[in-house]
Write a protein that holds these residues in place. Structure first.
Motif, PDB file in Angstrom:
ATOM      1  N   LYS A 307     -15.986  -1.570  35.433  1.00 16.50           N
ATOM      2  CA  LYS A 307     -16.592  -2.201  34.383  1.00 16.50           C
ATOM      3  C   LYS A 307     -16.030  -3.552  34.044  1.00 16.50           C
ATOM      4  N   GLN A 308     -14.800  -3.524  34.175  1.00 14.25           N
ATOM      5  CA  GLN A 308     -13.844  -4.581  33.971  1.00 14.25           C
ATOM      6  C   GLN A 308     -14.171  -5.733  35.057  1.00 14.25           C
ATOM      7  N   VAL A 309     -14.178  -5.219  36.220  1.00 14.57           N
ATOM      8  CA  VAL A 309     -14.356  -6.273  37.522  1.00 14.57           C
ATOM      9  C   VAL A 309     -15.850  -6.822  37.291  1.00 14.57           C
ATOM     10  N   MET A 310     -16.693  -6.311  36.853  1.00 18.40           N
ATOM     11  CA  MET A 310     -17.990  -6.679  36.556  1.00 18.40           C
ATOM     12  C   MET A 310     -18.046  -7.791  35.390  1.00 18.40           C
ATOM     13  N   GLU A 311     -17.383  -7.697  34.632  1.00 16.39           N
ATOM     14  CA  GLU A 311     -17.202  -8.878  33.461  1.00 16.39           C
ATOM     15  C   GLU A 311     -16.658 -10.162  34.382  1.00 16.39           C
ATOM     16  N   VAL A 312     -15.730  -9.749  35.036  1.00 13.54           N
ATOM     17  CA  VAL A 312     -15.229 -10.922  35.943  1.00 13.54           C
ATOM     18  C   VAL A 312     -16.199 -11.749  36.742  1.00 13.54           C
ATOM     19  N   ILE A 313     -17.072 -10.845  37.293  1.00 13.42           N
ATOM     20  CA  ILE A 313     -18.223 -11.615  38.239  1.00 13.42           C
ATOM     21  C   ILE A 313     -19.468 -12.371  37.159  1.00 13.42           C
ATOM     22  N   GLN A 347     -27.061   6.764  35.191  1.00 17.83           N
ATOM     23  CA  GLN A 347     -26.862   7.993  34.470  1.00 17.83           C
ATOM     24  C   GLN A 347     -25.534   8.147  33.773  1.00 17.83           C
ATOM     25  N   SER A 348     -24.854   7.002  33.612  1.00 16.21           N
ATOM     26  CA  SER A 348     -23.614   6.830  33.017  1.00 16.21           C
ATOM     27  C   SER A 348     -23.860   6.706  31.476  1.00 16.21           C
ATOM     28  N   PRO A 349     -22.885   7.518  30.733  1.00 19.18           N
ATOM     29  CA  PRO A 349     -23.223   7.078  29.341  1.00 19.18           C
ATOM     30  C   PRO A 349     -22.657   5.893  28.748  1.00 19.18           C
ATOM     31  N   SER A 350     -21.860   5.138  29.464  1.00 19.01           N
ATOM     32  CA  SER A 350     -21.516   3.853  29.276  1.00 19.01           C
ATOM     33  C   SER A 350     -22.348   2.767  29.449  1.00 19.01           C
ATOM     34  N   THR A 351     -22.639   1.834  28.489  1.00 21.97           N
ATOM     35  CA  THR A 351     -23.589   0.783  28.748  1.00 21.97           C
ATOM     36  C   THR A 351     -22.921  -0.526  29.202  1.00 21.97           C
ATOM     37  N   ASP A 352     -21.791  -0.706  29.207  1.00 20.56           N
ATOM     38  CA  ASP A 352     -21.179  -1.936  29.326  1.00 20.56           C
ATOM     39  C   ASP A 352     -21.469  -2.488  30.746  1.00 20.56           C
ATOM     40  N   ASN A 356     -23.706  -5.518  32.149  1.00 19.14           N
ATOM     41  CA  ASN A 356     -23.259  -6.704  32.878  1.00 19.14           C
ATOM     42  C   ASN A 356     -24.273  -6.819  34.408  1.00 19.14           C
ATOM     43  N   LEU A 357     -24.654  -5.774  34.765  1.00 16.03           N
ATOM     44  CA  LEU A 357     -25.592  -5.705  35.747  1.00 16.03           C
ATOM     45  C   LEU A 357     -26.724  -6.641  35.470  1.00 16.03           C
ATOM     46  N   SER A 358     -27.359  -6.460  34.229  1.00 17.70           N
ATOM     47  CA  SER A 358     -28.453  -7.424  33.833  1.00 17.70           C
ATOM     48  C   SER A 358     -28.282  -8.607  33.773  1.00 17.70           C
ATOM     49  N   LYS A 359     -27.238  -9.019  33.386  1.00 19.50           N
ATOM     50  CA  LYS A 359     -26.700 -10.400  33.362  1.00 19.50           C
ATOM     51  C   LYS A 359     -26.533 -11.112  34.794  1.00 19.50           C
ATOM     52  N   ILE A 360     -26.126 -10.573  35.709  1.00 17.37           N
ATOM     53  CA  ILE A 360     -25.987 -10.868  36.856  1.00 17.37           C
ATOM     54  C   ILE A 360     -27.262 -10.844  37.471  1.00 17.37           C
ATOM     55  N   VAL A 361     -28.114  -9.917  37.470  1.00 14.02           N
ATOM     56  CA  VAL A 361     -29.460 -10.040  38.120  1.00 14.02           C
ATOM     57  C   VAL A 361     -30.360 -11.174  37.540  1.00 14.02           C
ATOM     58  N   LEU A 362     -30.168 -11.435  36.276  1.00 13.02           N
ATOM     59  CA  LEU A 362     -30.914 -12.482  35.737  1.00 13.02           C
ATOM     60  C   LEU A 362     -30.154 -13.974  36.093  1.00 13.02           C
ATOM     61  N   LYS A 363     -29.099 -13.909  36.377  1.00 11.22           N
ATOM     62  CA  LYS A 363     -28.448 -15.181  37.272  1.00 11.22           C
ATOM     63  C   LYS A 363     -28.873 -15.263  38.553  1.00 11.22           C
ATOM     64  N   LEU A 364     -29.016 -14.270  39.486  1.00 14.49           N
ATOM     65  CA  LEU A 364     -29.513 -14.147  40.627  1.00 14.49           C
ATOM     66  C   LEU A 364     -30.892 -14.843  40.782  1.00 14.49           C
ATOM     67  N   MET A 365     -31.730 -14.247  39.710  1.00 16.57           N
ATOM     68  CA  MET A 365     -33.007 -14.492  39.806  1.00 16.57           C
ATOM     69  C   MET A 365     -33.600 -16.003  39.557  1.00 16.57           C
ATOM     70  N   SER A 366     -32.616 -16.429  38.885  1.00 15.79           N
ATOM     71  CA  SER A 366     -32.721 -17.955  38.554  1.00 15.79           C
ATOM     72  C   SER A 366     -33.053 -18.993  40.067  1.00 15.79           C
ATOM     73  N   SER A 393     -33.012   0.327  26.749  1.00 18.86           N
ATOM     74  CA  SER A 393     -32.581  -0.648  25.740  1.00 18.86           C
ATOM     75  C   SER A 393     -31.213  -1.130  26.083  1.00 18.86           C
ATOM     76  N   LEU A 394     -31.078  -1.869  27.191  1.00 15.86           N
ATOM     77  CA  LEU A 394     -29.576  -2.528  27.510  1.00 15.86           C
ATOM     78  C   LEU A 394     -29.864  -3.838  28.151  1.00 15.86           C
ATOM     79  N   VAL A 395     -30.854  -4.481  27.495  1.00 17.98           N
ATOM     80  CA  VAL A 395     -30.869  -5.907  27.964  1.00 17.98           C
ATOM     81  C   VAL A 395     -30.860  -6.470  26.481  1.00 17.98           C
ATOM     82  N   ASP A 396     -30.117  -7.722  26.475  1.00 14.01           N
ATOM     83  CA  ASP A 396     -29.904  -8.416  25.080  1.00 14.01           C
ATOM     84  C   ASP A 396     -30.841  -9.249  24.783  1.00 14.01           C
ATOM     85  N   ASP A 397     -31.676  -9.916  25.963  1.00 15.47           N
ATOM     86  CA  ASP A 397     -32.898 -11.035  25.560  1.00 15.47           C
ATOM     87  C   ASP A 397     -33.769 -10.221  25.988  1.00 15.47           C
TER      88      ASP A 397
END
Length: 504
Positions: A307-313, A347-352, A356-366, A393-397
């Motif tokens: 989770k924390q390494v994904m924040e770095v990415i 399947q993980s209860p953690s949403t963080d 992070n994955l949604s942010k990464i994917v949106l950036k790559l899709m650009s 319901s894990l997408v901010d925008d």
């Protein structure tokens, strides 16, 4: 004549006849079972070597007074190597005595041992220096410590023995001096060169895989210590920080056993790096690629660090150039890896991690171009990820994601049907979630079209479930007209396929 009792080859007396002998090596071996009392034997035989200038009696046995007497008997004697003897604390002012009596004599001893390929003597000297830098570094002045640093680097560069390189690396990793504020402040200009040399030396460790893995662990410990200094308000040079990050990620692939150390280094640097440092790292394609690969391994090996390494990415991609993003999409299977990861963390209860994955994917899709077939396939994968995250319901925008899904849905009709793995998991999530939007449902319907045309049917029960779900969407007045029409179109496709099945 090293390690030999001289009586065996004719007695000590014959040495007196060697008038031009200037160098005499009567040293022993570290693991020899024989106690060599050579100096005593020379004195008893009243040997006088007229022009003797250098004597090596390391790892032999003698008393202080015996060596002093031998020196008095040889006025031209300039240097005596007496490393690892009972006389480690002896000082004879008339000669240069190589032992561990002082910092200067220890440094000269190690230089002598390395230069003359004396592996056993070199090992003794490095272990002695390691102990001093660990236990009594506060009793050493900066000049003495600088001398130790220089001779350790000399050993790393010049020694041909892997064991010696490992011991020198171990010294930097385990001696407490190298985690002090004094080291950072007083030897600031030397730190980058030291760290670079440690990583370079590790590359030469090829004979023993076990030894190499140990050395990698020590080097990562050194990197951890460097990063820990950031906690006290210190600032690492850009060159050093970039080097540590690049080489740490490189070593992570070679030593899975140190995955926690590698994670710790990335997580801590993320907290203290400046914007300029992030920009430099973010556009180092080698580092970003390896970081993606590392996170892909980390997801199953250490989920908490993942989770924390994904924040770095995420932070890196925010500063990455279009060229770097294109490289990740085209050359590193970044989108595909994100999909694999989201299927694991879904399947993980953690949403963080999912955020992070949604942010990464949106950036790559650009940087994806939907007019290119290869990139269209990657866009399909990306939209699958976004639809899954919308469903949870894990997408901010959400509005922005809906726009992206809408654009993709509208362009899909101009494309060929693509075969796609794991369609059913995505469809299930989209059609059963209360958080799915019209655009994500339309995307799910598009996947369903792929599903039915490719005849990817797990069972009759699942086929019937899909039909029932689509009928519900078609008849649901809460859905938009476009969505209901899409559901109706897929139902027509299913009916056509069913008729073909019956006719066959």
């Amino acid at each position: 004549m090293r390690g030999i009792e001289l009586e065996i080859i004719g007695g000590y007396e014959e040495l007196s006849e060697l008038k031009n002998l200037r160098v005499l090596d009567v040293s022993g071996e570290r693991y020899s079972n024989v106690e060599l009392w050579v100096i005593r034997g020379l004195l008893q035989a009243e040997v006088r070597i007229e022009n003797l200038e250098f004597l090596d009696c390391s790892m032999t046995f003698f008393e202080d007074h015996e060596l002093k007497e031998f020196v008095e008997n040889h006025p031209k004697l300039k240097t005596v190597a007496a490393i690892s003897t009972r006389c480690d604390n002896l000082h004879i002012p008339t000669i240069d005595l190589l032992n561990n009596n002082s910092t200067d004599s220890t440094i000269k001893s190690l230089e002598y041992a390395v230069t003359n390929d004396r592996k056993d003597l070199t090992e003794v000297c490095i272990r002695f220096i390691t102990d001093k830098l660990d236990r009594i570094h506060d009793q050493l002045n900066d000049s003495e410590i600088s001398g130790f640093l220089n001779v350790l680097r000399y050993a790393l560069i010049e020694s041909k023995y892997e064991l010696i390189k490992c011991l020198a690396i171990q010294c930097f990793a385990t001696s407490s001096f190298f985690e002090t504020e004094r080291f950072f402040k007083s030897f600031w200009l030397e730190i980058t060169g030291i760290v670079e040399l440690l990583f370079t030396s590790c590359k030469h460790l090829k004979r023993s895989e076990i030894r190499r893995k140990i050395a990698i662990s020590w080097i990562l410990t050194v990197s951890e210590r460097m990063v820990d200094l950031l906690k006290f308000g210190n600032i690492l040079q850009d060159r050093l920080l970039n080097f540590i990050i690049e080489k740490t990620i490189e070593l992570s692939c070679q030593s899975p056993g140190n995955i926690r150390k590698v994670s710790s280094i990335f997580i801590e640097t993320n907290r203290f790096m400046s914007l300029d440092q992030y920009t430099a790292i973010s556009n180092n394609k080698t580092v970003i690629k390896e970081l993606f690969d590392f996170s892909h391994r980390l997801i199953t090996l250490d989920p908490s660090s993942y989770k924390q390494v994904m924040e770095v990415i995420v932070r890196c991609l925010n500063q990455a150039s279009e060229s770097t993003l294109n490289y990740l999409v085209s050359n590193c299977q970044a989108v595909e890896k994100c999909y694999e990861q989201v299927m694991i963390v879904f399947q993980s209860p953690s949403t963080d991690s999912q955020n992070n994955l949604s942010k990464i994917v949106l950036k790559l899709m650009s940087v994806l171009n939907l007019n290119y077939p290869d990139e269209k396939a990657k866009a399909l994968t990306s939209c699958s990820i976004l639809s899954l995250l919308l469903a949870k319901s894990l997408v901010d925008d959400r509005e922005y994601v809906n726009t992206i899904l809408g654009e993709f849905n509208d362009s899909w009709g101009r494309s060929k049907i693509l075969a796609y793995q794991n369609i059913t998991e995505v469809m299930n999530a989209i059609f059963t979630s209360e958080y799915s939007t019209d655009e994500s449902i339309r995307f799910g319907l598009m996947l369903t079209s792929t599903f039915v045309n490719a005849k990817i049917c797990e069972s009759t029960e699942y086929w019937n479930w899909v039909r029932t779900t689509l009928e519900y969407i078609r008849n649901n007045e809460m859905c938009t007209k476009k969505t209901r029409e899409s559901a109706s179109a897929v139902l027509n496709e299913m009916s056509t396929i069913e008729k073909k099945w019956i006719s066959h």
